[in-house]
Enzyme design. Sequence first.
Site, PDB file in Angstrom:
ATOM      1  N   ASP A 136      -0.559   0.176  -5.345  1.00 51.75           N
ATOM      2  CA  ASP A 136      -1.616   1.006  -4.751  1.00 51.75           C
ATOM      3  C   ASP A 136      -2.791   1.070  -5.726  1.00 51.75           C
ATOM      4  O   ASP A 136      -2.610   0.897  -6.935  1.00 51.75           O
ATOM      5  CB  ASP A 136      -1.136   2.428  -4.420  1.00 51.75           C
ATOM      6  CG  ASP A 136      -1.929   3.031  -3.263  1.00 51.75           C
ATOM      7  OD1 ASP A 136      -1.415   3.047  -2.124  1.00 51.75           O
ATOM      8  OD2 ASP A 136      -3.084   3.458  -3.491  1.00 51.75           O
ATOM      9  N   GLY A 175       6.021   7.533   0.722  1.00 54.40           N
ATOM     10  CA  GLY A 175       6.907   7.884   1.847  1.00 54.40           C
ATOM     11  C   GLY A 175       7.747   6.690   2.281  1.00 54.40           C
ATOM     12  O   GLY A 175       8.980   6.782   2.382  1.00 54.40           O
ATOM     13  N   LYS A 176       7.070   5.586   2.521  1.00 50.87           N
ATOM     14  CA  LYS A 176       7.807   4.429   3.047  1.00 50.87           C
ATOM     15  C   LYS A 176       8.532   3.692   1.917  1.00 50.87           C
ATOM     16  O   LYS A 176       9.588   3.112   2.143  1.00 50.87           O
ATOM     17  CB  LYS A 176       6.866   3.512   3.832  1.00 50.87           C
ATOM     18  CG  LYS A 176       6.269   4.238   5.036  1.00 50.87           C
ATOM     19  CD  LYS A 176       5.368   3.407   5.870  1.00 50.87           C
ATOM     20  CE  LYS A 176       4.626   4.254   6.897  1.00 50.87           C
ATOM     21  NZ  LYS A 176       3.615   5.178   6.318  1.00 50.87           N
ATOM     22  N   ALA A 218       0.889  -1.178   0.000  1.00 56.22           N
ATOM     23  CA  ALA A 218       0.000   0.000   0.000  1.00 56.22           C
ATOM     24  C   ALA A 218       0.920   1.219   0.000  1.00 56.22           C
ATOM     25  O   ALA A 218       1.225   1.779   1.045  1.00 56.22           O
ATOM     26  CB  ALA A 218      -0.908  -0.012   1.222  1.00 56.22           C
ATOM     27  N   CYS A 235      -2.347   3.675  10.887  1.00 57.93           N
ATOM     28  CA  CYS A 235      -2.440   4.935  11.640  1.00 57.93           C
ATOM     29  C   CYS A 235      -3.822   4.976  12.291  1.00 57.93           C
ATOM     30  O   CYS A 235      -4.475   6.011  12.312  1.00 57.93           O
ATOM     31  CB  CYS A 235      -2.179   6.142  10.750  1.00 57.93           C
ATOM     32  SG  CYS A 235      -3.284   6.244   9.342  1.00 57.93           S
ATOM     33  N   ALA A 267       1.227   4.392  -1.883  1.00 58.54           N
ATOM     34  CA  ALA A 267       1.076   5.818  -2.185  1.00 58.54           C
ATOM     35  C   ALA A 267       0.921   6.656  -0.907  1.00 58.54           C
ATOM     36  O   ALA A 267       0.248   6.202   0.017  1.00 58.54           O
ATOM     37  CB  ALA A 267      -0.143   6.022  -3.082  1.00 58.54           C
ATOM     38  N   PRO A 268       1.515   7.850  -0.830  1.00 58.70           N
ATOM     39  CA  PRO A 268       2.280   8.566  -1.864  1.00 58.70           C
ATOM     40  C   PRO A 268       3.780   8.242  -1.909  1.00 58.70           C
ATOM     41  O   PRO A 268       4.542   9.024  -2.472  1.00 58.70           O
ATOM     42  CB  PRO A 268       2.055  10.024  -1.477  1.00 58.70           C
ATOM     43  CG  PRO A 268       1.966   9.991   0.026  1.00 58.70           C
ATOM     44  CD  PRO A 268       1.293   8.685   0.374  1.00 58.70           C
ATOM     45  N   ASP A 297       1.547  -1.251   4.997  1.00 57.81           N
ATOM     46  CA  ASP A 297       1.129  -0.040   5.716  1.00 57.81           C
ATOM     47  C   ASP A 297      -0.344   0.120   5.343  1.00 57.81           C
ATOM     48  O   ASP A 297      -0.689   0.831   4.404  1.00 57.81           O
ATOM     49  CB  ASP A 297       1.986   1.138   5.235  1.00 57.81           C
ATOM     50  CG  ASP A 297       1.718   2.409   5.989  1.00 57.81           C
ATOM     51  OD1 ASP A 297       1.464   2.346   7.200  1.00 57.81           O
ATOM     52  OD2 ASP A 297       1.760   3.484   5.353  1.00 57.81           O
TER      53      ASP A 297
HETATM   54  N1  SAM Z   1       2.626   3.638   2.724  1.00 52.26           N
HETATM   55  C1  SAM Z   1       2.173   4.948   2.261  1.00 52.26           C
HETATM   56  C2  SAM Z   1       3.244   5.954   2.583  1.00 52.26           C
HETATM   57  O1  SAM Z   1       4.011   5.758   3.533  1.00 52.26           O
HETATM   58  O2  SAM Z   1       3.341   6.973   1.875  1.00 52.26           O
HETATM   59  C3  SAM Z   1       0.811   5.295   2.846  1.00 52.26           C
HETATM   60  C4  SAM Z   1      -0.242   4.260   2.555  1.00 52.26           C
HETATM   61  S1  SAM Z   1      -1.855   4.669   3.103  1.00 52.26           S
HETATM   62  C5  SAM Z   1      -1.772   4.405   4.799  1.00 52.26           C
HETATM   63  C6  SAM Z   1      -2.801   3.327   2.553  1.00 52.26           C
HETATM   64  C7  SAM Z   1      -2.877   3.173   1.056  1.00 52.26           C
HETATM   65  O3  SAM Z   1      -3.547   1.933   0.770  1.00 52.26           O
HETATM   66  C8  SAM Z   1      -3.685   4.235   0.298  1.00 52.26           C
HETATM   67  O4  SAM Z   1      -2.818   4.918  -0.575  1.00 52.26           O
HETATM   68  C9  SAM Z   1      -4.731   3.451  -0.480  1.00 52.26           C
HETATM   69  O5  SAM Z   1      -4.942   3.944  -1.793  1.00 52.26           O
HETATM   70  C10 SAM Z   1      -4.085   2.065  -0.520  1.00 52.26           C
HETATM   71  N2  SAM Z   1      -4.959   0.885  -0.737  1.00 52.26           N
HETATM   72  C11 SAM Z   1      -6.223   0.660  -0.310  1.00 52.26           C
HETATM   73  N3  SAM Z   1      -6.643  -0.555  -0.713  1.00 52.26           N
HETATM   74  C12 SAM Z   1      -5.600  -1.131  -1.388  1.00 52.26           C
HETATM   75  C13 SAM Z   1      -5.415  -2.382  -2.053  1.00 52.26           C
HETATM   76  N4  SAM Z   1      -6.372  -3.298  -2.078  1.00 52.26           N
HETATM   77  N5  SAM Z   1      -4.220  -2.612  -2.659  1.00 52.26           N
HETATM   78  C14 SAM Z   1      -3.236  -1.686  -2.637  1.00 52.26           C
HETATM   79  N6  SAM Z   1      -3.365  -0.477  -2.028  1.00 52.26           N
HETATM   80  C15 SAM Z   1      -4.532  -0.214  -1.417  1.00 52.26           C
END
Ligand code: SAM
Length: 309
Positions: free
Chosen positions: A144, A125-126, A120, A241, A122-123, A188
């Site tokens: 993502d 960071g990790k 997961a 989070c 976007a955007p 994440d």
């Molecule tokens: N790891 C990211 C960072 O550090 O920048 C932040 C991730 S954010 C907490 C959770 C992400 O999960 C969102 O960007 C969302 O679009 C994505 N998401 C939701 N369902 C998903 C899926 N089935 N597969 C992949 N990504 C998914």
Amino acid sequence: MLERLFSLGYSKTFAERYYELWGERALAIAEAMERPLPRCFRVNTLRIEVPRLTKLLNKKGFQFRRVPWAREGFCLTREPFSITSTPEYLSGLLYIQEASSMYPPVALEPGPGETVADMAAAPGGKTSHMAQLMENRGIIYAFDVGEERLKETRLNLSRLGVTNAVLFHKSSLHIDELGVEFDKILLDAPCTGSGTIHKNPERKANRTMDDVKFCQGLQMKLIEKALEVLKRGGVLVYSTCSLEPEENEFVIQWVLDNFDVELLPLRHGEPALTKPFGVELSEEIKKARRFYPDRHGTSGFFVAKIKKL
Ligand code: SAM
């Protein structure tokens, strides 16, 4: 006490849940959520060494303290003008990132040459932090579903000089279709985000238990998929989070009960809850960690490190 949580804008359901979880401390947590977090950044060691960048920023009047759990992390204590308008930011020498968000990649310890998934991303960071720990060597398969968020990810990775990540606009529930086995996986997870109320105050009132249950279901499916594609002996770091035990401790208890795994210890944060809402969980759950705004000056955050046996 409950009245005070209502007056801060929390719905009855969540005010009562938080009081049951933390007693009087629920108010300290809620009040800390009302205060803005310090602005923190990660030095992008793909482009510059930590002491060189800190010196450049100090010369311009910026001051900061170290993030205890990330060698490359700092939080600003003096920002004479916006750090995002500096050439250092614009040329990708640093990435603005909340301090607790720096912990999952540090906990995962991806190394140069390893095969890693970010389920997961976007955007980014990790993902970019992992690329940095991997010295741009090996490969990160980053997934993502958010199209706009992926555009931002692409820009971030390019500004930061990440060259070992491949982005997939696809649900990571389909990660097995790649036919790859991973050394390390970061999940994440998408969550209700109740740890980020300082940024999204509307979450105090507009979340419901249905949202919590929906996220829990998705989180479990994603973990199941992660454990399917992880090598034996490989490591999965799960983070959210969210403050809700249903998205954190209860998910990890389900993992311990249903898969051949062990939890690995983590040094930072507070031990996770072992008796949330009176439900007795394994003592091992304490190895997972929570970060809180009242104690750590961060978002509410949860991290667990899981080894596949
Ligand atoms: N790891 C990211 C960072 O550090 O920048 C932040 C991730 S954010 C907490 C959770 C992400 O999960 C969102 O960007 C969302 O679009 C994505 N998401 C939701 N369902 C998903 C899926 N089935 N597969 C992949 N990504 C998914």
